[in-house]
Write a protein that holds these residues in place. Structure first.
Motif, short mmCIF file in Angstrom:
data_model
loop_
_atom_site.label_atom_id
_atom_site.label_comp_id
_atom_site.label_asym_id
_atom_site.label_seq_id
_atom_site.Cartn_x
_atom_site.Cartn_y
_atom_site.Cartn_z
N GLN A 154 41.27 37.88 30.68
CA GLN A 154 42.07 36.65 30.63
C GLN A 154 43.13 36.70 31.73
O GLN A 154 44.04 37.52 31.69
N LEU A 155 42.98 35.83 32.73
CA LEU A 155 43.96 35.71 33.81
C LEU A 155 44.98 34.66 33.41
O LEU A 155 44.64 33.49 33.23
N HIS A 156 46.22 35.09 33.27
CA HIS A 156 47.22 34.27 32.63
C HIS A 156 48.31 33.85 33.61
O HIS A 156 49.04 34.69 34.14
N GLY A 157 48.42 32.55 33.85
CA GLY A 157 49.53 32.06 34.64
C GLY A 157 49.17 31.50 35.99
O GLY A 157 48.02 31.61 36.46
N PRO A 158 50.15 30.91 36.67
CA PRO A 158 49.91 30.20 37.92
C PRO A 158 49.65 31.09 39.13
O PRO A 158 49.29 30.60 40.19
N ALA A 159 49.81 32.40 38.95
CA ALA A 159 49.56 33.30 40.09
C ALA A 159 48.09 33.35 40.46
O ALA A 159 47.74 33.77 41.57
N TYR A 160 47.22 32.92 39.56
CA TYR A 160 45.78 33.03 39.79
C TYR A 160 45.17 31.67 40.14
O TYR A 160 45.27 30.72 39.37
N GLY A 161 44.54 31.62 41.30
CA GLY A 161 43.87 30.40 41.73
C GLY A 161 42.37 30.56 41.69
O GLY A 161 41.84 31.60 41.27
N PRO A 162 41.63 29.54 42.13
CA PRO A 162 40.17 29.59 42.09
C PRO A 162 39.58 30.82 42.78
O PRO A 162 38.59 31.39 42.30
N ALA A 163 40.18 31.25 43.89
CA ALA A 163 39.64 32.43 44.59
C ALA A 163 39.77 33.68 43.73
O ALA A 163 38.89 34.57 43.77
N ASP A 164 40.86 33.77 42.96
CA ASP A 164 41.04 34.93 42.08
C ASP A 164 39.98 34.95 40.98
O ASP A 164 39.46 36.01 40.62
N PHE A 165 39.67 33.78 40.45
CA PHE A 165 38.64 33.71 39.41
C PHE A 165 37.28 34.08 39.99
O PHE A 165 36.49 34.78 39.34
N ALA A 166 37.02 33.64 41.19
CA ALA A 166 35.74 34.00 41.83
C ALA A 166 35.65 35.50 42.05
O ALA A 166 34.59 36.11 41.82
N THR A 167 36.76 36.10 42.47
CA THR A 167 36.79 37.55 42.67
C THR A 167 36.53 38.28 41.37
O THR A 167 35.74 39.23 41.31
N ALA A 168 37.22 37.84 40.30
CA ALA A 168 37.06 38.50 39.00
C ALA A 168 35.64 38.33 38.47
O ALA A 168 35.04 39.28 37.94
N LEU A 169 35.08 37.13 38.62
CA LEU A 169 33.75 36.86 38.08
C LEU A 169 32.66 37.63 38.81
O LEU A 169 31.57 37.82 38.27
N ALA B 290 39.26 45.88 33.34
CA ALA B 290 38.54 45.37 32.17
C ALA B 290 37.19 46.05 32.03
O ALA B 290 36.78 46.45 30.92
N ARG B 291 36.49 46.22 33.15
CA ARG B 291 35.18 46.88 33.10
C ARG B 291 35.32 48.36 32.74
O ARG B 291 34.58 48.89 31.91
N ARG B 292 36.30 49.02 33.36
CA ARG B 292 36.49 50.46 33.13
C ARG B 292 36.89 50.76 31.68
O ARG B 292 36.45 51.77 31.10
N LEU B 293 37.70 49.88 31.09
CA LEU B 293 38.20 50.12 29.73
C LEU B 293 37.27 49.58 28.66
O LEU B 293 37.49 49.82 27.47
N GLY B 294 36.24 48.84 29.05
CA GLY B 294 35.23 48.39 28.10
C GLY B 294 35.48 47.04 27.45
O GLY B 294 34.87 46.73 26.42
N PHE B 295 36.33 46.20 28.05
CA PHE B 295 36.61 44.89 27.47
C PHE B 295 35.44 43.93 27.70
O PHE B 295 34.72 44.01 28.70
N ILE C 118 32.91 40.65 39.30
CA ILE C 118 32.99 42.00 38.72
C ILE C 118 32.71 42.00 37.23
O ILE C 118 32.03 42.88 36.70
N VAL C 119 33.25 41.00 36.52
CA VAL C 119 33.03 40.88 35.08
C VAL C 119 32.46 39.50 34.78
O VAL C 119 32.85 38.52 35.42
N PRO C 120 31.54 39.39 33.84
CA PRO C 120 30.86 38.10 33.64
C PRO C 120 31.65 37.07 32.86
O PRO C 120 31.34 35.89 32.92
#
Length: 201
Positions: free
Chosen positions: A80-95, A71-76, A97-99
């Motif tokens: 949007q993390l979509h689906g049950p594969a992503y838990g709170p730790a995944d959101f923390a990891t993503a956040l 998302a950062r590299r492509l300029g978004f 890197i991207v705000p």
């Protein structure tokens, strides 16, 4: 009413959505999706948006860290993390890197309906089969809808979005298959009709 048109790959459709009054455009980069965009297509959508609307990268089968870096590299603007594969730790990891990160889920997954439960900026509620056009009874949310910034998705189209908005009163709506003539093939007239119907509901 915030309106997001998702699954875009062509600049022409971005311009149509923006001119109609949409607030966001989404690009899907799931490996199994008929709407999967290449890096070049994704960058073309971001470029066509030109900062006029939010640009959202949608993933459901990519590690959160990889998705955030993409998302950062492509300029978004948003991931949007979509689906049950992503838990709170995944959101923390993503956040880290991207705000701006959104959480998309289905009621069939029995998710938390509290906006921000995983640190997300926006919550999106989708049908059991995201991107399929499958409709679900949005009236089930009427008495127990989330509060705050949340999007209704799943089976919406120009001819039913106004009724869904009046019934559930979401903060915004999201559409993909409902503005297509075939899987992955967006239609300018349907995009325009959807945005107008949502905005005037």
């Amino acid at each position: 009413m915030y309106v997001k048109i998702c699954g875009l790959r062509e600049p022409e459709h971005v311009h149509v959505a923006v001119d109609a009054g949409a607030h966001a455009v989404g690009v899907v980069m799931n490996r199994t999706s008929s709407r999967r965009a290449t890096d070049d297509e994704a960058m073309a959508v971001v470029s066509a948006a030109g900062g006029r609307v939010d640009t959202v990268l949608v993933v459901n089968d990519m590690p959160a860290e990889d998705a955030a870096r993409a998302a950062r590299r492509l300029g978004f603007d948003v991931l949007q993390l979509h689906g049950p594969a992503y838990g709170p730790a995944d959101f923390a990891t993503a956040l880290a890197i991207v705000p701006r990160v959104w959480r998309a889920t289905s009621l069939s997954a029995d998710p938390s309906l509290r906006v921000g439960a995983s640190g997300e900026e926006v919550l999106l509620l989708d049908s059991p089969s995201p991107g399929s056009g499958e409709q679900w009874d949005a009236s089930t949310l009427a008495a127990d809808a989330p509060e705050g910034t949340w999007l209704l998705a799943g089976g919406l189209a120009p001819d039913n979005v106004a009724a869904a908005v009046r019934s559930v009163r979401p903060w915004g709506v999201d559409v993909s298959s409902g503005v297509e003539t075939a899987p992955g093939r967006k239609d300018n007239d349907l995009i325009t009709a959807f945005v107008r119907a949502a905005l005037t509901a």
